[in-house]
Design an enzyme around this catalytic site. Sequence first.
Site, PDB file in Angstrom:
ATOM      1  N   LYS A  74       3.899   0.005  10.871  1.00 20.57           N
ATOM      2  CA  LYS A  74       4.100   0.013   9.417  1.00 20.57           C
ATOM      3  C   LYS A  74       5.502   0.518   9.090  1.00 20.57           C
ATOM      4  O   LYS A  74       6.198  -0.056   8.240  1.00 20.57           O
ATOM      5  CB  LYS A  74       3.037   0.885   8.730  1.00 20.57           C
ATOM      6  CG  LYS A  74       1.665   0.215   8.687  1.00 20.57           C
ATOM      7  CD  LYS A  74       0.540   1.151   8.274  1.00 20.57           C
ATOM      8  CE  LYS A  74      -0.800   0.416   8.361  1.00 20.57           C
ATOM      9  NZ  LYS A  74      -1.971   1.277   8.102  1.00 20.57           N
ATOM     10  N   GLN A  81      -3.439   7.219   6.863  1.00 23.23           N
ATOM     11  CA  GLN A  81      -4.071   6.377   7.874  1.00 23.23           C
ATOM     12  C   GLN A  81      -5.495   6.860   8.158  1.00 23.23           C
ATOM     13  O   GLN A  81      -5.736   8.048   8.348  1.00 23.23           O
ATOM     14  CB  GLN A  81      -3.212   6.405   9.154  1.00 23.23           C
ATOM     15  CG  GLN A  81      -3.669   5.465  10.246  1.00 23.23           C
ATOM     16  CD  GLN A  81      -3.571   3.997   9.875  1.00 23.23           C
ATOM     17  OE1 GLN A  81      -2.690   3.578   9.138  1.00 23.23           O
ATOM     18  NE2 GLN A  81      -4.491   3.205  10.368  1.00 23.23           N
ATOM     19  N   ASP A 129      -2.746   1.313  -0.496  1.00 26.95           N
ATOM     20  CA  ASP A 129      -3.893   0.811   0.271  1.00 26.95           C
ATOM     21  C   ASP A 129      -4.962   0.227  -0.659  1.00 26.95           C
ATOM     22  O   ASP A 129      -5.855  -0.486  -0.211  1.00 26.95           O
ATOM     23  CB  ASP A 129      -4.547   1.962   1.053  1.00 26.95           C
ATOM     24  CG  ASP A 129      -4.236   1.910   2.540  1.00 26.95           C
ATOM     25  OD1 ASP A 129      -4.003   0.808   3.056  1.00 26.95           O
ATOM     26  OD2 ASP A 129      -4.244   2.983   3.182  1.00 26.95           O
TER      27      ASP A 129
HETATM   28  N1  GUN Z   1      -7.284   2.147   9.210  1.00 25.79           N
HETATM   29  C1  GUN Z   1      -7.636   0.871   9.545  1.00 25.79           C
HETATM   30  N2  GUN Z   1      -7.180   0.013   8.617  1.00 25.79           N
HETATM   31  C2  GUN Z   1      -6.538   0.741   7.691  1.00 25.79           C
HETATM   32  C3  GUN Z   1      -5.837   0.410   6.498  1.00 25.79           C
HETATM   33  O1  GUN Z   1      -5.723  -0.748   6.092  1.00 25.79           O
HETATM   34  N3  GUN Z   1      -5.292   1.438   5.834  1.00 25.79           N
HETATM   35  C4  GUN Z   1      -5.412   2.734   6.249  1.00 25.79           C
HETATM   36  N4  GUN Z   1      -4.869   3.671   5.518  1.00 25.79           N
HETATM   37  N5  GUN Z   1      -6.045   3.073   7.345  1.00 25.79           N
HETATM   38  C5  GUN Z   1      -6.601   2.071   8.066  1.00 25.79           C
END
Ligand code: GUN
Length: 291
Positions: free
Chosen positions: A61, A105, A128
């Site tokens: 990311k 995350q 998100d």
């Molecule tokens: N863990 C797995 N997929 C995601 C996501 O799309 N966003 C976040 N913040 N954590 C995740």
Amino acid sequence: MSDEGEEIMTAKIIDGRLVAKSIREELKGEVENLKKEGIEPGIAVVLVGENPASMVYVKNKGEACRSTGIYSEEHRLPEDTSESALLDLIERLNRDRRIHGILVQLPLPSHINKDKVLKAISPDKDVDGFHEINMGRLFTGQEGLVPCTPFGIIKLLEYYNIPVDGKFAVIVGRSNIVGKPVAMMLLQRNATIAMCHTRTANMKEICLMGDILIAAAGRPGMITGEMIKEGAVVIDVGINRLDNGKLAGDVDFESVSKRAAWITPVPGGVGPMTIAMLLYNTVKAAKLRNG
Ligand code: GUN
């Protein structure tokens, strides 16, 4: 001509790498223009602990942001970080003018209340789209920030001009991150929707009705060819790491691609779209704050 009984692959590939690349290119131009107006979109990514998959996601990311011109900072906290320390950091990031997007995350360590943490993020910075305010907006048809993976699925369908209006869409999996939001997005676009899950009695019969089938259950290979309506569009959200180290989707590509008209591969289907839409949401959050 094929031998009797032999089926050949008919499905066309929905190329997520291609679509993600085109979205990222477009965003790069948009970020350049914003910078000329003195606006530099910024994101803070928060990782608690050392979950190996999460560490890879967070690294990817950050790199994706920087290659798009987005300012990105990573906050890596130890596994034993207290809930209140994490909430304090989020509060600080909520007030930070440099930051337009905050991503915590998941999964979080079990001693931290995930819902409390997600709720602490300012809805305006919730790139998100997991905050209940943004979920509520999505469910009531209001503008807001929406979850990246479902949004990426919609963008894939749009890119390939795959119609949704009036179609029957079957979603397998009812998570807050994918199943529920993608159902609402498809409903918004006038699909008729059915949601299947672990307690669904007649899974095969329902799947067979799907003009569009979204597999987001997290069970490798669970969707097989005999569950697919001839000519269906099949979107595979599964990213399952097998014992042999390979990635497998929720869809059995071999058998399903013989009946479907369109299919997403794993890897290279939905996966690349998630990060592209995170960048999209970050740019959107920056634009919204600056009118
Ligand atoms: N863990 C797995 N997929 C995601 C996501 O799309 N966003 C976040 N913040 N954590 C995740």
